[in-house]
Design a protein around this motif. Sequence first.
Motif, mmCIF file in Angstrom:
data_model
loop_
_atom_site.group_PDB
_atom_site.id
_atom_site.type_symbol
_atom_site.label_atom_id
_atom_site.label_comp_id
_atom_site.label_asym_id
_atom_site.label_seq_id
_atom_site.Cartn_x
_atom_site.Cartn_y
_atom_site.Cartn_z
ATOM 1 N N SER A 48 -11.805 -4.003 15.199
ATOM 2 C CA SER A 48 -10.487 -3.672 14.640
ATOM 3 C C SER A 48 -10.102 -4.616 13.508
ATOM 4 N N ASP A 50 -11.838 -5.373 11.017
ATOM 5 C CA ASP A 50 -12.336 -4.830 9.751
ATOM 6 C C ASP A 50 -11.692 -3.489 9.396
ATOM 7 N N MET A 51 -10.834 -3.004 10.263
ATOM 8 C CA MET A 51 -10.210 -1.699 10.024
ATOM 9 C C MET A 51 -9.057 -1.828 9.040
ATOM 10 N N LYS A 52 -8.888 -0.805 8.253
ATOM 11 C CA LYS A 52 -7.775 -0.735 7.313
ATOM 12 C C LYS A 52 -6.688 0.159 7.903
ATOM 13 N N GLU A 53 -5.463 -0.035 7.430
ATOM 14 C CA GLU A 53 -4.365 0.806 7.900
ATOM 15 C C GLU A 53 -4.699 2.264 7.588
ATOM 16 N N ASP A 55 -7.084 3.937 9.098
ATOM 17 C CA ASP A 55 -8.409 4.255 9.624
ATOM 18 C C ASP A 55 -8.265 4.876 11.010
ATOM 19 N N GLU A 56 -9.176 5.797 11.304
ATOM 20 C CA GLU A 56 -9.178 6.393 12.634
ATOM 21 C C GLU A 56 -9.624 5.341 13.643
ATOM 22 N N GLN A 57 -8.902 5.296 14.736
ATOM 23 C CA GLN A 57 -9.200 4.296 15.759
ATOM 24 C C GLN A 57 -10.023 4.926 16.880
#
Length: 140
Positions: A48, A50-53, A55-57
Amino acid sequence: MSRGKCSNEDGKRSDDLLSRVQEFCMSNAFEEEFEAFAKEHAHIFLPSLDMKEGDEQPLEFHEVYRKYLSKFEILIEDFISANGFTLKAFYQECKEIMDNTELFGSQKFFIETMLATSEYDTFLMLMKSEMRLYTNSNKK
């Protein structure tokens, strides 16, 4: 029932059940429970970072969120019961505080915080924060 006082199962009056729950939730033991929970699920949440706003979780995030809600609700419920009170008394005290539009302070803030931490977005923010701490402590 007056604000700040409620009866336990024996009918005895208590000094502010909410204050007791607030102390419990702010205790080192409670914090350690959350840290252990986050560490137990780190393998799921480390990506999480490395996730961008937007992005599918992964679905696993929501599954862990449900476990989080269950675990910490049970901890609080058990604490209330162990102190001889009912959830009904706790909810009533919280309701009275929240319904009082002229009351501001740490107890109202605590209730609002408890409600916020039960929301998925707040949970995800907390887990990301723990993952940052976790990765930083492992780099040392």
